[in-house]
Design a protein around this motif. Structure first.
Motif, PDB file in Angstrom:
ATOM      1  N   ASP A   1       0.743  -1.158  -0.121  1.00  0.00           N
ATOM      2  CA  ASP A   1       0.037  -0.027   0.023  1.00  0.00           C
ATOM      3  C   ASP A   1       0.833   1.160   0.137  1.00  0.00           C
ATOM      4  OD1 ASP A   1      -2.621   1.187  -0.012  1.00  0.00           O
ATOM      5  OD2 ASP A   1      -2.237   1.738   2.210  1.00  0.00           O
ATOM      6  N   GLN A   2       1.944   1.161   1.163  1.00  0.00           N
ATOM      7  CA  GLN A   2       2.944   2.424   0.731  1.00  0.00           C
ATOM      8  C   GLN A   2       3.848   2.558  -0.359  1.00  0.00           C
ATOM      9  OE1 GLN A   2       2.470   4.547   3.735  1.00  0.00           O
ATOM     10  NE2 GLN A   2       3.399   5.860   2.361  1.00  0.00           N
ATOM     11  N   ARG A   3       4.102   1.358  -0.901  1.00  0.00           N
ATOM     12  CA  ARG A   3       4.935   1.421  -2.054  1.00  0.00           C
ATOM     13  C   ARG A   3       3.969   1.966  -3.337  1.00  0.00           C
ATOM     14  NH1 ARG A   3       5.958  -1.709  -6.733  1.00  0.00           N
ATOM     15  NH2 ARG A   3       8.014  -2.299  -7.141  1.00  0.00           N
ATOM     16  N   ALA A   4       2.860   1.492  -3.453  1.00  0.00           N
ATOM     17  CA  ALA A   4       2.087   2.021  -4.585  1.00  0.00           C
ATOM     18  C   ALA A   4       1.756   3.656  -4.138  1.00  0.00           C
ATOM     19  CB  ALA A   4       0.591   1.556  -4.406  1.00  0.00           C
ATOM     20  N   PHE A   5       1.719   4.141  -3.076  1.00  0.00           N
ATOM     21  CA  PHE A   5       1.422   5.480  -2.732  1.00  0.00           C
ATOM     22  C   PHE A   5       2.539   6.375  -3.355  1.00  0.00           C
ATOM     23  CE2 PHE A   5       1.447   8.998   0.387  1.00  0.00           C
ATOM     24  CZ  PHE A   5       0.277   9.897  -0.198  1.00  0.00           C
ATOM     25  N   TRP A   6       3.961   5.768  -2.920  1.00  0.00           N
ATOM     26  CA  TRP A   6       4.995   6.543  -3.034  1.00  0.00           C
ATOM     27  C   TRP A   6       5.674   6.601  -4.208  1.00  0.00           C
ATOM     28  CZ3 TRP A   6       7.566   5.787   2.570  1.00  0.00           C
ATOM     29  CH2 TRP A   6       7.131   6.752   3.216  1.00  0.00           C
TER      30      TRP A   6
END
Length: 367
Positions: free
Chosen positions: A143-148
């Motif tokens: 989720d964080q990878r997709a966001f950043w």
């Protein structure tokens, strides 16, 4: 009980495939794609359907029009399931989609489903809490990878090096990479889970992702330190914090890989020992950076004008950087090139669904 769960899971998958086959085709729904997703995320803990996962990747690479049906079908399946097997296969599938270098994926932002509070509903909590924790940690990273990061491609990194990106922007990106590495190191199985092949295969994905991100951090730190004499006080202080965290993460990586080796994660044994940053080098770099900060505060009068003092001792700094990172980078490239063919039908690193970028890294799902 296990036999009943397996039969029940197979029945659910068949019903889902049948429902998908009779659904009406629309911009948001594709019956064939839905069926492939269901097969790739089946309830069978002993089997991963690579062929249908490959079909999913081929669809989304063919046209951006398949992205909406993919997100709709996978989100619906993830939100409905209470099986840790289906949830884990769904995360591995989504990881593989992100690694396919599809520009439109940058627009997704965060993952289109939420597994942050996932809990398996088919067994007692005392038996599944480890699986629940594994899935929540894996979801948090993706989720964080997709966001950043959006699309994770080497071309993006090379383009960044060609642009006149400010040091502050590079340092912010490095901090984001380091945060992602921290999140990856939270994904680890319990000893009791190591007899489950699906968990070990997921860990093979994680190991390669860790080395990919750690290599980006090492290369980024090296670029920053080469330019440290042109840095302002804010950038120099940030660089020092990044360097100290990189040192701490190197220590954590060594412990993490030892744990994974002991648990039987194969890819943890494929790589050599993590190249740590020697403490004497850290102290030397701290002195250099502190010296830069002192030089920045020094006012030098030349030709009747006031100019800011600048450091000129770049030689020792470049030597230290070379000692710290060149060997690791060569080791990483060598190990990546060595990951290759399937091993007697068992999934190897080159076959792992969420590890490989569909175009840049070898992968069994690669079309």
């Amino acid at each position: 009980m296990k036999l009943w769960n397996r039969a029940s899971g197979n029945l659910k998958d068949r019903n889902s495939i049948w429902m998908a086959s009779i659904s009406r085709r629309s911009p948001n729904r594709n019956p064939d794609l839905e069926a492939a997703i269901i097969r790739a995320t089946s309830h069978d803990v002993t089997y991963v359907d690579y062929r249908n996962a490959q079909r999913v990747f081929a669809w989304v690479k063919t046209s951006p029009a398949y992205l909406k049906p993919l997100i709709w079908a996978l989100s619906k399946r993830m939100e409905k399931t209470r099986s840790w097997v289906v949830a884990l296969k769904g995360l591995m599938l989504m990881h593989g989609v992100f690694c396919c270098k599809i520009p439109v994926m940058e627009k997704i932002g965060r993952l289109p489903f939420d597994l942050s509070n996932f809990s398996d509903g088919h067994s007692h909590l005392c038996k599944t809490w480890g699986f629940n924790s594994f899935i929540r940690s894996y979801f948090a990273f993706l989720d964080q990878r997709a966001f950043w990061l959006g699309t994770d491609t080497k071309e993006d990194e090379e383009q960044t090096q060609k642009t006149n990106e400010s040091m502050l922007q590079e340092l912010i990106k490095l901090q984001q990479w380091q945060t992602l590495l921290d999140m990856l190191l939270q994904i680890k199985p319990e000893a009791a889970q190591t007899n489950v092949g699906l968990i070990l295969e997921a860990m093979d994905c994680i190991i390669i992702e860790i080395f990919d991100i750690y290599s980006r951090i090492c290369n980024g730190v090296a670029r920053i330190l080469v330019k440290i004499y042109a840095a302002g006080k804010v950038e120099a202080n940030m660089a020092l914090k990044v360097l100290r965290k990189a040192t701490a993460q190197g220590d954590r990586l060594s412990l993490y890989f030892e744990l994974c080796k002991n648990l039987g994660v194969r890819n943890a044994s494929k790589f050599s020992k993590v190249e740590k940053i020697p403490q004497e080098d850290i102290r030397e770099l701290e002195q250099i950076i502190n010296g830069v900060l002192e030089d920045k505060a020094t006012v030098v009068r030349q030709n009747g004008s006031i100019e800011e003092g600048k450091g000129t001792k770049e030689g020792p700094l470049k030597t230290v950087i070379g000692k710290m990172w060149e060997r690791f980078d060569e080791q990483l490239r060598g190990n990546k090139e060595g990951t290759g063919a399937p091993d007697g039908g068992k999934m190897t690193v080159a076959q792992n669904p969420s590890t490989a970028t569909c175009n840049s890294r070898p992968h069994a799902y690669q079309s």
